[in-house]
Design a protein around this motif. Sequence first.
Motif, PDB file in Angstrom:
ATOM      1  N   GLY A 115      43.040  37.876  16.979  1.00  0.00           N
ATOM      2  CA  GLY A 115      42.819  36.439  17.044  1.00  0.00           C
ATOM      3  C   GLY A 115      43.996  35.719  17.673  1.00  0.00           C
ATOM      4  N   ILE A 116      45.207  36.101  17.298  1.00  0.00           N
ATOM      5  CA  ILE A 116      46.407  35.496  17.885  1.00  0.00           C
ATOM      6  C   ILE A 116      46.472  35.774  19.378  1.00  0.00           C
ATOM      7  CG2 ILE A 116      48.925  35.611  17.912  1.00  0.00           C
ATOM      8  CD1 ILE A 116      48.797  36.093  14.881  1.00  0.00           C
ATOM      9  N   LEU A 117      46.128  36.987  19.773  1.00  0.00           N
ATOM     10  CA  LEU A 117      46.180  37.341  21.194  1.00  0.00           C
ATOM     11  C   LEU A 117      45.140  36.575  22.008  1.00  0.00           C
ATOM     12  CD1 LEU A 117      46.776  41.169  20.783  1.00  0.00           C
ATOM     13  CD2 LEU A 117      48.309  39.573  21.940  1.00  0.00           C
ATOM     14  N   PHE A 118      43.943  36.390  21.474  1.00  0.00           N
ATOM     15  CA  PHE A 118      42.949  35.580  22.180  1.00  0.00           C
ATOM     16  C   PHE A 118      43.432  34.141  22.333  1.00  0.00           C
ATOM     17  CE2 PHE A 118      39.605  38.772  20.797  1.00  0.00           C
ATOM     18  CZ  PHE A 118      39.317  39.196  22.079  1.00  0.00           C
ATOM     19  N   LEU A 119      44.079  33.599  21.297  1.00  0.00           N
ATOM     20  CA  LEU A 119      44.635  32.245  21.399  1.00  0.00           C
ATOM     21  C   LEU A 119      45.770  32.203  22.425  1.00  0.00           C
ATOM     22  CD1 LEU A 119      44.652  31.166  17.642  1.00  0.00           C
ATOM     23  CD2 LEU A 119      43.073  30.432  19.440  1.00  0.00           C
ATOM     24  N   ALA A 120      46.571  33.269  22.475  1.00  0.00           N
ATOM     25  CA  ALA A 120      47.609  33.344  23.506  1.00  0.00           C
ATOM     26  C   ALA A 120      46.989  33.355  24.894  1.00  0.00           C
ATOM     27  CB  ALA A 120      48.469  34.590  23.292  1.00  0.00           C
ATOM     28  N   MET A 121      45.857  34.009  25.026  1.00  0.00           N
ATOM     29  CA  MET A 121      45.161  34.013  26.311  1.00  0.00           C
ATOM     30  C   MET A 121      44.715  32.604  26.691  1.00  0.00           C
ATOM     31  SD  MET A 121      41.626  35.909  27.397  1.00  0.00           S
ATOM     32  CE  MET A 121      41.010  35.710  29.076  1.00  0.00           C
ATOM     33  N   ALA A 122      44.237  31.842  25.710  1.00  0.00           N
ATOM     34  CA  ALA A 122      43.821  30.468  25.989  1.00  0.00           C
ATOM     35  C   ALA A 122      44.994  29.647  26.514  1.00  0.00           C
ATOM     36  CB  ALA A 122      43.244  29.834  24.726  1.00  0.00           C
ATOM     37  N   VAL A 123      46.176  29.846  25.922  1.00  0.00           N
ATOM     38  CA  VAL A 123      47.368  29.158  26.410  1.00  0.00           C
ATOM     39  C   VAL A 123      47.724  29.630  27.814  1.00  0.00           C
ATOM     40  CG1 VAL A 123      49.830  28.776  26.008  1.00  0.00           C
ATOM     41  CG2 VAL A 123      48.247  28.786  24.074  1.00  0.00           C
ATOM     42  N   ALA A 124      47.637  30.929  28.044  1.00  0.00           N
ATOM     43  CA  ALA A 124      47.965  31.476  29.361  1.00  0.00           C
ATOM     44  C   ALA A 124      47.014  30.957  30.435  1.00  0.00           C
ATOM     45  CB  ALA A 124      47.916  33.006  29.314  1.00  0.00           C
ATOM     46  N   THR A 125      45.777  30.674  30.060  1.00  0.00           N
ATOM     47  CA  THR A 125      44.806  30.168  31.031  1.00  0.00           C
ATOM     48  C   THR A 125      45.283  28.865  31.653  1.00  0.00           C
ATOM     49  OG1 THR A 125      42.996  31.212  29.806  1.00  0.00           O
ATOM     50  CG2 THR A 125      42.405  29.479  31.355  1.00  0.00           C
ATOM     51  N   SER A 126      45.956  28.050  30.875  1.00  0.00           N
ATOM     52  CA  SER A 126      46.437  26.771  31.399  1.00  0.00           C
ATOM     53  C   SER A 126      47.570  26.951  32.396  1.00  0.00           C
ATOM     54  CB  SER A 126      46.900  25.872  30.246  1.00  0.00           C
ATOM     55  OG  SER A 126      48.047  26.422  29.607  1.00  0.00           O
ATOM     56  N   ARG A 127      48.155  28.139  32.454  1.00  0.00           N
ATOM     57  CA  ARG A 127      49.292  28.396  33.343  1.00  0.00           C
ATOM     58  C   ARG A 127      48.867  28.973  34.689  1.00  0.00           C
ATOM     59  NH1 ARG A 127      53.746  26.023  31.597  1.00  0.00           N
ATOM     60  NH2 ARG A 127      54.975  27.581  32.730  1.00  0.00           N
ATOM     61  N   VAL A 128      47.653  29.496  34.784  1.00  0.00           N
ATOM     62  CA  VAL A 128      47.215  30.075  36.051  1.00  0.00           C
ATOM     63  C   VAL A 128      46.572  28.988  36.902  1.00  0.00           C
ATOM     64  CG1 VAL A 128      46.848  32.329  34.978  1.00  0.00           C
ATOM     65  CG2 VAL A 128      44.922  30.748  35.218  1.00  0.00           C
ATOM     66  N   PRO A 129      46.619  29.135  38.221  1.00  0.00           N
ATOM     67  CA  PRO A 129      46.022  28.104  39.081  1.00  0.00           C
ATOM     68  C   PRO A 129      44.503  28.122  39.016  1.00  0.00           C
ATOM     69  CG  PRO A 129      46.795  29.953  40.398  1.00  0.00           C
ATOM     70  CD  PRO A 129      47.263  30.211  38.998  1.00  0.00           C
ATOM     71  N   ALA A 130      43.929  26.950  39.107  1.00  0.00           N
ATOM     72  CA  ALA A 130      42.474  26.848  39.185  1.00  0.00           C
ATOM     73  C   ALA A 130      42.017  27.240  40.589  1.00  0.00           C
ATOM     74  CB  ALA A 130      42.027  25.429  38.855  1.00  0.00           C
ATOM     75  N   ALA A 131      40.752  27.566  40.704  1.00  0.00           N
ATOM     76  CA  ALA A 131      40.193  27.829  42.023  1.00  0.00           C
ATOM     77  C   ALA A 131      40.165  26.533  42.826  1.00  0.00           C
ATOM     78  CB  ALA A 131      38.784  28.403  41.887  1.00  0.00           C
ATOM     79  N   HIS A 132      40.125  26.677  44.152  1.00  0.00           N
ATOM     80  CA  HIS A 132      40.025  25.493  45.005  1.00  0.00           C
ATOM     81  C   HIS A 132      38.746  24.727  44.690  1.00  0.00           C
ATOM     82  CE1 HIS A 132      43.513  26.029  47.377  1.00  0.00           C
ATOM     83  NE2 HIS A 132      43.117  27.125  48.009  1.00  0.00           N
ATOM     84  N   PRO A 133      38.789  23.386  44.733  1.00  0.00           N
ATOM     85  CA  PRO A 133      37.535  22.625  44.556  1.00  0.00           C
ATOM     86  C   PRO A 133      36.491  23.080  45.562  1.00  0.00           C
ATOM     87  CG  PRO A 133      39.428  21.150  44.525  1.00  0.00           C
ATOM     88  CD  PRO A 133      39.939  22.511  44.948  1.00  0.00           C
ATOM     89  N   GLN A 134      35.274  23.207  45.111  1.00  0.00           N
ATOM     90  CA  GLN A 134      34.212  23.718  45.963  1.00  0.00           C
ATOM     91  C   GLN A 134      33.615  22.595  46.801  1.00  0.00           C
ATOM     92  OE1 GLN A 134      31.468  25.474  43.229  1.00  0.00           O
ATOM     93  NE2 GLN A 134      32.954  26.941  42.420  1.00  0.00           N
ATOM     94  N   GLU A 135      33.431  22.890  48.075  1.00  0.00           N
ATOM     95  CA  GLU A 135      32.769  21.909  48.934  1.00  0.00           C
ATOM     96  C   GLU A 135      31.271  21.869  48.676  1.00  0.00           C
ATOM     97  OE1 GLU A 135      33.727  22.786  52.935  1.00  0.00           O
ATOM     98  OE2 GLU A 135      35.893  22.465  52.682  1.00  0.00           O
ATOM     99  N   GLU A 136      30.723  23.016  48.311  1.00  0.00           N
ATOM    100  CA  GLU A 136      29.289  23.112  48.047  1.00  0.00           C
ATOM    101  C   GLU A 136      29.080  23.811  46.728  1.00  0.00           C
ATOM    102  OE1 GLU A 136      25.228  25.112  49.950  1.00  0.00           O
ATOM    103  OE2 GLU A 136      27.190  25.405  50.897  1.00  0.00           O
TER     104      GLU A 136
END
Length: 399
Positions: free
Chosen positions: A177-198
Motif C-alpha cells: 500500500g505504501i509503495l502504491f502511494l509512492a507511485m502516485a507521488v512519483a506520477t506527479s514528477r513525470v512529464p505528461a504527454a503532449h496535448p493532443q491535437e485530435e
Amino acid sequence: MIVRTGAKAWASVLTSSFPAFVLLQGSLYAAYGTESPFLPSFLGERGLIPGEIGAVLAAGTLMRLAAAPVAGHLADRYDATRAVLGVAAAAAGLISFVYLTGYGFWPLLAVSVLHASAIAALAPLADALALTAAEREGTFSYGWVRGAGSAAFVLGTLVSGLLVAKAGLTSIIVSSGILFLAMAVATSRVPAAHPQEERPSLGLGGIRELLASASFRRMLLVAALVIGSHALNDSFAVIRWREAGIGPGTISLLWSEAVASEVLVFVFAGPWLLARLGVARATLMAAGLGVLRWSAMATTAAIPVLAFVQPLHGLTFALLHLANMRLIASVVPERLAATAQTLYGTLGLGVASAVLTATAGFLYGAFGAGAFWAMAALCALALPLASGLTPKAMVQNSR
C-alpha cells in the motif's frame, strides 16, 4: 574526449525525466513483487479455504481484464494519461489497506475486485508515459526504465519474505500500500504527454480503430502466442524440477538466471538488438528461441541444459516486449497511446496468460514435461506472423 562525452551523456540522463520514471516503475513493480507471492497465504490466514482463494484471485484477474481498456480509453479520451495513472495509483494504495479490515469470503472478494480495478491499468499507462518521454527526450531508452521495474520486482519479492518472517503476512499489505502511494507521488514528477491535437471520439471508436489494423491484431496474436507460452513454465517449471530431484538452492539459481537475463535485455542487450535487427527480426528471434527453450524443457531436466536455456528468458520475453513497445511507439497515434497499451496488456498478455495458465494444469497432468511441446508449438505458430511486423506495414494497414 570519450570520457567527457560519456559524462555529458550521463549528465543529460540524470537531468531528464529518467530518474522520475525509475521511481515510478520501481515503486509499481516493487509493490507487485511485495504483494503477489504472499497474497494467497494472507487470504488463507483471513479464513478462506483453497477454493475460495482461487475464486477471489480469479475475480481480480477478470476485473483487471475488463477495467484496463476502460481506463486506457478514458486516459486518451480526456488527454489525461498522467492524471488517470495518479488517481489509480492512489486508489490502489488506499484500497490495499482495506484488506486489513476484511475477514471471510465476501468482504475479501469485494476488496479484491476493487483493488483489481485500481491496479488494472497501472503498468500500461506507466509504459505509455515512459515511451512518449523516451521518444521525445532522446536521452534514455524505455528498456532502461522497464529493466529498473524488473529489478524492483525481484527486490520487492526478497524483502517481502523478510518482512513476513519478522512481522507476519499483514506486512505485505502495508508495504505494498505504501509503495502504491509512492507511485502516485512519483506520477506527479513525470512529464505528461503532449496535448493532443485530435482526440478519440466518444464511445469505443479508438478501440475499434486500433483493432481494425491487421498489423496491430497480428502483434497482439504474436504476443499472445509467445509471451503466453510462458504460462506453463511459470506454473509448473519448479514442480517439474523438484520431481527430477533438483534441490531448492539450485532451483533458486536457475530462476535467478531468468530474472537476471530479463533485466540485462531490458537495459542493455534489447535496445542494441532492436537497433540492429529491427522489430520483425527481433520478434522472429524471440519466437525461434521460444521453440528452442520449450523443446529443451520438454526433453530433459539436466541441470547443464537448464542452466543454458534459463537465460533465454530475456530474449523470449523481454526482447519481444521491447519490440512490441517499439511498434506501438512508432505507429500508434499519440491520441491512442494509452488505449493501445491497455489493449496490448489485456488481449496480448492478460487473456492469453489467463487461458494458458488454466490450460497448463490439464496439459501437465496429462503429459508431464511433454506439455512443453505444446508451448514450443505456440512459438512455432508465431514465426510466420512475425515477419510481417514492421512499422511500414502497420501504418499502411491502419489507414
